[in-house]
Design an enzyme around this catalytic site. Sequence first.
Site, PDB file in Angstrom:
ATOM      1  N   LYS A 247       0.976  -1.080   0.054  1.00 13.54           N
ATOM      2  CA  LYS A 247       0.004  -0.039  -0.076  1.00 13.54           C
ATOM      3  C   LYS A 247       0.862   1.227   0.016  1.00 13.54           C
ATOM      4  O   LYS A 247       2.206   1.184   0.300  1.00 13.54           O
ATOM      5  CB  LYS A 247      -1.059  -0.246   1.161  1.00 13.54           C
ATOM      6  CG  LYS A 247      -1.742  -1.302   1.269  1.00 13.54           C
ATOM      7  CD  LYS A 247      -3.160  -1.048   2.278  1.00 13.54           C
ATOM      8  CE  LYS A 247      -2.992  -2.197   3.201  1.00 13.54           C
ATOM      9  NZ  LYS A 247      -4.126  -2.258   4.122  1.00 13.54           N
TER      10      LYS A 247
ATOM     11  N   TYR B 203     -11.526  -2.834  -2.060  1.00 18.15           N
ATOM     12  CA  TYR B 203     -12.096  -3.090  -0.889  1.00 18.15           C
ATOM     13  C   TYR B 203     -13.593  -3.105  -0.746  1.00 18.15           C
ATOM     14  O   TYR B 203     -14.285  -2.801   0.123  1.00 18.15           O
ATOM     15  CB  TYR B 203     -11.609  -1.903   0.213  1.00 18.15           C
ATOM     16  CG  TYR B 203     -10.243  -2.253   0.522  1.00 18.15           C
ATOM     17  CD1 TYR B 203      -9.683  -3.135   1.189  1.00 18.15           C
ATOM     18  CD2 TYR B 203      -9.110  -1.436   0.197  1.00 18.15           C
ATOM     19  CE1 TYR B 203      -8.702  -3.515   1.525  1.00 18.15           C
ATOM     20  CE2 TYR B 203      -7.799  -1.565   0.830  1.00 18.15           C
ATOM     21  CZ  TYR B 203      -7.518  -2.622   1.595  1.00 18.15           C
ATOM     22  OH  TYR B 203      -6.214  -3.037   1.808  1.00 18.15           O
TER      23      TYR B 203
ATOM     24  N   PHE C 218     -14.274   2.159   8.682  1.00 18.71           N
ATOM     25  CA  PHE C 218     -13.065   2.728   7.952  1.00 18.71           C
ATOM     26  C   PHE C 218     -13.096   2.509   6.804  1.00 18.71           C
ATOM     27  O   PHE C 218     -12.106   2.795   6.137  1.00 18.71           O
ATOM     28  CB  PHE C 218     -12.199   1.732   8.780  1.00 18.71           C
ATOM     29  CG  PHE C 218     -12.284   0.253   8.632  1.00 18.71           C
ATOM     30  CD1 PHE C 218     -11.617  -0.423   7.311  1.00 18.71           C
ATOM     31  CD2 PHE C 218     -12.912  -0.367   9.648  1.00 18.71           C
ATOM     32  CE1 PHE C 218     -11.875  -1.754   7.154  1.00 18.71           C
ATOM     33  CE2 PHE C 218     -13.086  -1.935   9.318  1.00 18.71           C
ATOM     34  CZ  PHE C 218     -12.432  -2.482   8.188  1.00 18.71           C
TER      35      PHE C 218
ATOM     36  N   ARG D 261      -0.124 -15.009   3.840  1.00 16.58           N
ATOM     37  CA  ARG D 261      -0.801 -14.299   4.901  1.00 16.58           C
ATOM     38  C   ARG D 261      -0.036 -14.308   6.244  1.00 16.58           C
ATOM     39  O   ARG D 261      -0.126 -13.467   7.071  1.00 16.58           O
ATOM     40  CB  ARG D 261      -2.178 -15.046   5.266  1.00 16.58           C
ATOM     41  CG  ARG D 261      -3.276 -14.497   4.207  1.00 16.58           C
ATOM     42  CD  ARG D 261      -3.795 -13.373   4.083  1.00 16.58           C
ATOM     43  NE  ARG D 261      -4.807 -12.959   5.254  1.00 16.58           N
ATOM     44  CZ  ARG D 261      -5.506 -11.979   5.552  1.00 16.58           C
ATOM     45  NH1 ARG D 261      -5.414 -11.018   4.542  1.00 16.58           N
ATOM     46  NH2 ARG D 261      -6.181 -11.984   6.294  1.00 16.58           N
TER      47      ARG D 261
ATOM     48  N   ARG E 254       4.240  -7.124   8.903  1.00 13.12           N
ATOM     49  CA  ARG E 254       3.742  -6.004   9.836  1.00 13.12           C
ATOM     50  C   ARG E 254       4.304  -5.980  11.144  1.00 13.12           C
ATOM     51  O   ARG E 254       4.549  -4.986  11.685  1.00 13.12           O
ATOM     52  CB  ARG E 254       2.058  -6.361   9.802  1.00 13.12           C
ATOM     53  CG  ARG E 254       1.360  -6.127   8.552  1.00 13.12           C
ATOM     54  CD  ARG E 254       0.088  -6.321   8.695  1.00 13.12           C
ATOM     55  NE  ARG E 254      -0.820  -6.102   7.291  1.00 13.12           N
ATOM     56  CZ  ARG E 254      -2.248  -6.600   7.178  1.00 13.12           C
ATOM     57  NH1 ARG E 254      -2.592  -7.526   7.847  1.00 13.12           N
ATOM     58  NH2 ARG E 254      -2.562  -6.014   6.127  1.00 13.12           N
TER      59      ARG E 254
ATOM     60  N   ASN F  58      -1.018  -0.427   7.637  1.00 15.92           N
ATOM     61  CA  ASN F  58      -0.325  -1.466   8.003  1.00 15.92           C
ATOM     62  C   ASN F  58       0.395  -2.078   6.669  1.00 15.92           C
ATOM     63  O   ASN F  58       0.519  -3.348   6.473  1.00 15.92           O
ATOM     64  CB  ASN F  58      -1.211  -2.824   8.469  1.00 15.92           C
ATOM     65  CG  ASN F  58      -2.585  -2.859   7.615  1.00 15.92           C
ATOM     66  OD1 ASN F  58      -2.299  -2.482   6.410  1.00 15.92           O
ATOM     67  ND2 ASN F  58      -3.363  -3.477   8.305  1.00 15.92           N
TER      68      ASN F  58
ATOM     69  N   HIS G 269      -1.318  -5.551   1.542  1.00 19.61           N
ATOM     70  CA  HIS G 269      -2.632  -6.336   1.502  1.00 19.61           C
ATOM     71  C   HIS G 269      -2.141  -7.599   1.001  1.00 19.61           C
ATOM     72  O   HIS G 269      -1.317  -7.608   0.007  1.00 19.61           O
ATOM     73  CB  HIS G 269      -3.576  -5.520   0.558  1.00 19.61           C
ATOM     74  CG  HIS G 269      -4.663  -6.496   0.004  1.00 19.61           C
ATOM     75  ND1 HIS G 269      -5.973  -6.751   0.866  1.00 19.61           N
ATOM     76  CD2 HIS G 269      -4.577  -7.392  -1.011  1.00 19.61           C
ATOM     77  CE1 HIS G 269      -6.482  -7.597   0.116  1.00 19.61           C
ATOM     78  NE2 HIS G 269      -5.919  -7.998  -1.142  1.00 19.61           N
TER      79      HIS G 269
ATOM     80  N   GLU H  16      -9.106 -10.576  -7.205  1.00 21.73           N
ATOM     81  CA  GLU H  16      -8.132  -9.345  -6.871  1.00 21.73           C
ATOM     82  C   GLU H  16      -7.018  -9.584  -8.149  1.00 21.73           C
ATOM     83  O   GLU H  16      -6.903  -8.592  -8.792  1.00 21.73           O
ATOM     84  CB  GLU H  16      -7.473  -9.608  -5.555  1.00 21.73           C
ATOM     85  CG  GLU H  16      -8.455  -9.277  -4.555  1.00 21.73           C
ATOM     86  CD  GLU H  16      -8.160  -9.607  -3.101  1.00 21.73           C
ATOM     87  OE1 GLU H  16      -6.798  -9.996  -2.783  1.00 21.73           O
ATOM     88  OE2 GLU H  16      -8.787  -9.215  -2.159  1.00 21.73           O
TER      89      GLU H  16
HETATM   90  P1  IDP Z   1      -6.264  -7.391   6.289  1.00 28.17           P
HETATM   91  O1  IDP Z   1      -5.707  -6.473   5.309  1.00 28.17           O
HETATM   92  O2  IDP Z   1      -5.296  -8.054   7.155  1.00 28.17           O
HETATM   93  O3  IDP Z   1      -6.856  -8.695   5.265  1.00 28.17           O
HETATM   94  P2  IDP Z   1      -9.072  -6.591   6.756  1.00 28.17           P
HETATM   95  O4  IDP Z   1      -9.813  -7.100   7.774  1.00 28.17           O
HETATM   96  O5  IDP Z   1      -9.269  -7.141   5.149  1.00 28.17           O
HETATM   97  O6  IDP Z   1      -7.562  -6.843   6.982  1.00 28.17           O
HETATM   98  O7  IDP Z   1      -9.001  -4.965   6.444  1.00 28.17           O
HETATM   99  C1  IDP Z   1      -8.661  -4.389   5.190  1.00 28.17           C
HETATM  100  C2  IDP Z   1      -7.819  -3.160   5.979  1.00 28.17           C
HETATM  101  O8  IDP Z   1      -8.622  -2.220   6.450  1.00 28.17           O
HETATM  102  C3  IDP Z   1      -6.675  -3.508   6.905  1.00 28.17           C
HETATM  103  O9  IDP Z   1      -5.357  -3.962   6.345  1.00 28.17           O
HETATM  104  C4  IDP Z   1      -6.581  -2.073   7.603  1.00 28.17           C
HETATM  105  O10 IDP Z   1      -5.791  -1.218   6.731  1.00 28.17           O
HETATM  106  C5  IDP Z   1      -7.953  -1.650   7.678  1.00 28.17           C
HETATM  107  N1  IDP Z   1      -8.805  -2.000   8.942  1.00 28.17           N
HETATM  108  C6  IDP Z   1      -9.087  -3.379   9.195  1.00 28.17           C
HETATM  109  N2  IDP Z   1     -10.121  -3.310  10.352  1.00 28.17           N
HETATM  110  C7  IDP Z   1      -9.776  -2.123  10.656  1.00 28.17           C
HETATM  111  C8  IDP Z   1     -10.376  -1.387  11.964  1.00 28.17           C
HETATM  112  O11 IDP Z   1     -10.809  -2.166  12.805  1.00 28.17           O
HETATM  113  N3  IDP Z   1     -10.133  -0.029  12.214  1.00 28.17           N
HETATM  114  C9  IDP Z   1      -9.453   0.754  11.113  1.00 28.17           C
HETATM  115  N4  IDP Z   1      -8.999   0.121  10.161  1.00 28.17           N
HETATM  116  C10 IDP Z   1      -9.245  -1.174  10.016  1.00 28.17           C
HETATM  117 MG    MG Z   2      -8.327  -8.382   3.798  1.00 31.12          MG
END
Ligand code: IDP
Ligand code: MG
Length: 164
Positions: free
Chosen positions: A15, A55, A63, A91, A108, A128, A131, A142
């Site tokens: 990202k 997304y 968010f 992952r 991460r 973070n 993705h 994707e």
């Molecule tokens: P992932 O990237 O570990 O698969 P996902 O649940 O798919 O996580 O969420 C996509 C992205 O949204 C995350 O990488 C993070 O940047 C953001 N995100 C996920 N959960 C939260 C939250 O509870 N608060 C704020 N941002 C979040």
């Molecule tokens: Mg995800």
Amino acid sequence: MNENNTWERTFVLIKPDGVKRALVGTIISRFERVGLTLTGLKLVSVDTEKAEKHYESHRGKAFFDPLVRLLSSGPVAAMALEGAHAISVVRKIVGSTEPKEAPPGSIRGDFCHMSYARSKERLGVIPNLIHASDSPESAVWELALWFADEDLVQPYERADAGFM
Ligand code: IDP
Ligand code: MG
């Protein structure tokens, strides 16, 4: 190359926060060193529409808008990686969504700066770095969103494959 039925192809996106911190090479190395094969790689400028589509499954969450803004805030590095158990292995190497829970040794866990919690407050989303597809279905979807067929190369045998 596909004789092993655990062979998978997955999608990874560094990202804008990862690209701006100059972590592209380091992150790709993490995947290369476990034997995954890189079969697609490009830098992309992301507009709002593309970020929303990527997304889509998070639409409606608090968010979502901040996440779309973050993804479209600068260039991203998109890649296709292949290998045995590629989806779950990638992952694992990426680590948990919440950086403070991501174990040392994960991308991460090692590279998210712990000031991310302040950034999360300010931005409304967790920055973070990366993705990665979370299932075979999302990997297919994707990869099709980010790569045309001709952007991907056929899987090739790594020079260090089967060294034992
Ligand atoms: P992932 O990237 O570990 O698969 P996902 O649940 O798919 O996580 O969420 C996509 C992205 O949204 C995350 O990488 C993070 O940047 C953001 N995100 C996920 N959960 C939260 C939250 O509870 N608060 C704020 N941002 C979040
Ligand atoms: Mg995800």
